[in-house]
Scaffold this motif. Sequence first.
Motif, PDB file in Angstrom:
ATOM      1  N   THR A   6       0.798  -1.233   0.000  1.00  0.00           N
ATOM      2  CA  THR A   6       0.000   0.000   0.000  1.00  0.00           C
ATOM      3  C   THR A   6       0.830   1.283   0.000  1.00  0.00           C
ATOM      4  OG1 THR A   6      -0.116  -0.007   2.429  1.00  0.00           O
ATOM      5  CG2 THR A   6      -1.889  -1.144   1.226  1.00  0.00           C
ATOM      6  N   ALA A   7       2.122   1.200   0.292  1.00  0.00           N
ATOM      7  CA  ALA A   7       2.937   2.403   0.491  1.00  0.00           C
ATOM      8  C   ALA A   7       2.907   3.339  -0.717  1.00  0.00           C
ATOM      9  CB  ALA A   7       4.379   2.018   0.824  1.00  0.00           C
ATOM     10  N   ILE A   8       3.178   2.818  -1.902  1.00  0.00           N
ATOM     11  CA  ILE A   8       3.241   3.687  -3.079  1.00  0.00           C
ATOM     12  C   ILE A   8       1.880   4.296  -3.384  1.00  0.00           C
ATOM     13  CG2 ILE A   8       2.888   1.753  -4.681  1.00  0.00           C
ATOM     14  CD1 ILE A   8       4.944   5.001  -5.264  1.00  0.00           C
ATOM     15  N   PHE A   9       0.805   3.535  -3.178  1.00  0.00           N
ATOM     16  CA  PHE A   9      -0.530   4.055  -3.469  1.00  0.00           C
ATOM     17  C   PHE A   9      -0.964   5.095  -2.437  1.00  0.00           C
ATOM     18  CE2 PHE A   9      -0.394  -0.227  -5.330  1.00  0.00           C
ATOM     19  CZ  PHE A   9      -0.617   0.121  -6.661  1.00  0.00           C
ATOM     20  N   ALA A  10      -0.500   4.948  -1.202  1.00  0.00           N
ATOM     21  CA  ALA A  10      -0.783   5.958  -0.182  1.00  0.00           C
ATOM     22  C   ALA A  10      -0.107   7.277  -0.543  1.00  0.00           C
ATOM     23  CB  ALA A  10      -0.297   5.469   1.186  1.00  0.00           C
ATOM     24  N   VAL A  11       1.121   7.211  -1.054  1.00  0.00           N
ATOM     25  CA  VAL A  11       1.825   8.423  -1.462  1.00  0.00           C
ATOM     26  C   VAL A  11       1.156   9.044  -2.691  1.00  0.00           C
ATOM     27  CG1 VAL A  11       4.021   9.364  -2.246  1.00  0.00           C
ATOM     28  CG2 VAL A  11       4.004   7.573  -0.520  1.00  0.00           C
ATOM     29  N   ILE A  12       0.763   8.203  -3.639  1.00  0.00           N
ATOM     30  CA  ILE A  12       0.092   8.708  -4.840  1.00  0.00           C
ATOM     31  C   ILE A  12      -1.197   9.428  -4.467  1.00  0.00           C
ATOM     32  CG2 ILE A  12      -1.087   8.033  -6.982  1.00  0.00           C
ATOM     33  CD1 ILE A  12       0.964   5.758  -7.233  1.00  0.00           C
ATOM     34  N   ALA A  13      -1.929   8.882  -3.498  1.00  0.00           N
ATOM     35  CA  ALA A  13      -3.183   9.507  -3.063  1.00  0.00           C
ATOM     36  C   ALA A  13      -2.939  10.914  -2.532  1.00  0.00           C
ATOM     37  CB  ALA A  13      -3.850   8.642  -1.987  1.00  0.00           C
ATOM     38  N   VAL A  14      -1.830  11.108  -1.844  1.00  0.00           N
ATOM     39  CA  VAL A  14      -1.493  12.440  -1.318  1.00  0.00           C
ATOM     40  C   VAL A  14      -1.262  13.411  -2.474  1.00  0.00           C
ATOM     41  CG1 VAL A  14       0.186  13.762   0.010  1.00  0.00           C
ATOM     42  CG2 VAL A  14      -0.566  11.525   0.831  1.00  0.00           C
ATOM     43  N   SER A  15      -0.578  12.960  -3.508  1.00  0.00           N
ATOM     44  CA  SER A  15      -0.338  13.823  -4.672  1.00  0.00           C
ATOM     45  C   SER A  15      -1.646  14.233  -5.338  1.00  0.00           C
ATOM     46  CB  SER A  15       0.556  13.107  -5.691  1.00  0.00           C
ATOM     47  OG  SER A  15       1.875  13.008  -5.210  1.00  0.00           O
ATOM     48  N   GLN A  16      -2.606  13.295  -5.399  1.00  0.00           N
ATOM     49  CA  GLN A  16      -3.900  13.631  -6.002  1.00  0.00           C
ATOM     50  C   GLN A  16      -4.593  14.721  -5.182  1.00  0.00           C
ATOM     51  OE1 GLN A  16      -3.990  12.026  -8.969  1.00  0.00           O
ATOM     52  NE2 GLN A  16      -2.125  11.241  -8.050  1.00  0.00           N
ATOM     53  N   TRP A  17      -4.532  14.557  -3.860  1.00  0.00           N
ATOM     54  CA  TRP A  17      -5.147  15.553  -2.967  1.00  0.00           C
ATOM     55  C   TRP A  17      -4.497  16.914  -3.153  1.00  0.00           C
ATOM     56  CZ3 TRP A  17      -2.518  18.066   1.091  1.00  0.00           C
ATOM     57  CH2 TRP A  17      -3.319  18.859   1.917  1.00  0.00           C
ATOM     58  N   GLN A  18      -3.178  16.951  -3.302  1.00  0.00           N
ATOM     59  CA  GLN A  18      -2.477  18.231  -3.359  1.00  0.00           C
ATOM     60  C   GLN A  18      -2.664  18.952  -4.689  1.00  0.00           C
ATOM     61  OE1 GLN A  18       1.758  18.157  -2.543  1.00  0.00           O
ATOM     62  NE2 GLN A  18       1.739  20.339  -2.063  1.00  0.00           N
ATOM     63  N   TYR A  19      -2.640  18.232  -5.794  1.00  0.00           N
ATOM     64  CA  TYR A  19      -2.633  18.893  -7.104  1.00  0.00           C
ATOM     65  C   TYR A  19      -3.973  18.857  -7.832  1.00  0.00           C
ATOM     66  CZ  TYR A  19       2.384  19.061  -6.503  1.00  0.00           C
ATOM     67  OH  TYR A  19       3.636  19.318  -6.019  1.00  0.00           O
ATOM     68  N   PHE A  20      -4.968  18.227  -7.228  1.00  0.00           N
ATOM     69  CA  PHE A  20      -6.296  18.165  -7.815  1.00  0.00           C
ATOM     70  C   PHE A  20      -6.833  19.563  -8.107  1.00  0.00           C
ATOM     71  CE2 PHE A  20     -10.886  17.995  -7.632  1.00  0.00           C
ATOM     72  CZ  PHE A  20     -11.203  16.841  -8.336  1.00  0.00           C
ATOM     73  N   GLY A  21      -6.718  20.455  -7.123  1.00  0.00           N
ATOM     74  CA  GLY A  21      -7.259  21.803  -7.270  1.00  0.00           C
ATOM     75  C   GLY A  21      -6.544  22.622  -8.325  1.00  0.00           C
ATOM     76  N   TYR A  22      -5.252  22.388  -8.506  1.00  0.00           N
ATOM     77  CA  TYR A  22      -4.483  23.138  -9.509  1.00  0.00           C
ATOM     78  C   TYR A  22      -4.998  22.835 -10.916  1.00  0.00           C
ATOM     79  CZ  TYR A  22      -0.537  24.673 -12.328  1.00  0.00           C
ATOM     80  OH  TYR A  22       0.250  25.275 -13.277  1.00  0.00           O
ATOM     81  N   THR A  23      -5.142  21.553 -11.240  1.00  0.00           N
ATOM     82  CA  THR A  23      -5.654  21.200 -12.570  1.00  0.00           C
ATOM     83  C   THR A  23      -7.119  21.614 -12.718  1.00  0.00           C
ATOM     84  OG1 THR A  23      -6.080  18.958 -11.741  1.00  0.00           O
ATOM     85  CG2 THR A  23      -4.051  19.297 -12.960  1.00  0.00           C
ATOM     86  N   MET A  24      -7.883  21.565 -11.626  1.00  0.00           N
ATOM     87  CA  MET A  24      -9.276  21.972 -11.685  1.00  0.00           C
ATOM     88  C   MET A  24      -9.411  23.447 -12.051  1.00  0.00           C
ATOM     89  SD  MET A  24     -12.108  22.252  -8.684  1.00  0.00           S
ATOM     90  CE  MET A  24     -11.415  23.856  -8.303  1.00  0.00           C
TER      91      MET A  24
END
Length: 294
Positions: free
Chosen positions: A156-174
Amino acid sequence: MLYVKKRTIALYMLPALVILTAFVFFPILLNFVYALFRWSSFSTQWEFIGADNFIRMFQDDTVRTAFFNNVWYAVISLVFQVGGSMIIAALLEEKWMRRAQPFFRTVYFLPSMISLTVVGLLWQTIYSPIFGIVNPLLEKIGLAFLTTDWLGNTKTAIFAVIAVSQWQYFGYTMVLFLVAMQNVPSDLYEAAIIDGASSLQRFLHVTIPNIREIILVNCMTTIIGAFQVFDEVYVMTGGGPGRSSEVLGTYLFRSGFRNDEMGYASAIATLVFVVTFIFSVVQMRISGVGRRDA
């Protein structure tokens, strides 16, 4: 007169060309040269080994793991960071959401302004099986079987880190999608409404065709960013546990600055450059940059 004009343009371009050559093109070439040697940061003599570093790299299981982790990064980011943010942007552009749009736009965009180091440390605490809130939340909603040590589990480690990136940059692309959608002529939407098109049909047949350029830009920058990722992984897991969350950026750092294998690190950096260069060329070809109209 035309010659003078071209010479003037060339003179204006010269400073930028010099800077690019000194800080971009020359270092790229030098990095490739470095990859042909076995050397360390304190070595007085370099040993020329030709393509051995590249051969070793393609036989290295850790490089393979890191590469596929970057691929996972890119695929998941395309789905959530690009696809998801585009859908949310379209919802915020609906008339019934216009008043609340500034609030949601600010809330979604704020994480992208936070330092990557701070975000990594914050989510380390959130994921913690002792102090975190993820596992207790899962237990509260009846999903106790999903609880785990998110950053300490190799699965789960890599997917947990990827999830954080989605949370952080979601608003920028939006926000980028919002700007593009607001530039779509309102006449097109009015014509679609007159023709009886639903919100979904307007999104598919009016919005998407008119924002295809920003979709392409977001896709390409997201993919390239996924192959250049370093900070989040380094802060949250350091590439562990084991090598399960290693990405090319962290393995490059480990090889060069911890194992002091600078030549091998240069070979990995060359791989990162080649991958991002290919995607950049693809983006330019698809978007038609540099193409002359007949």
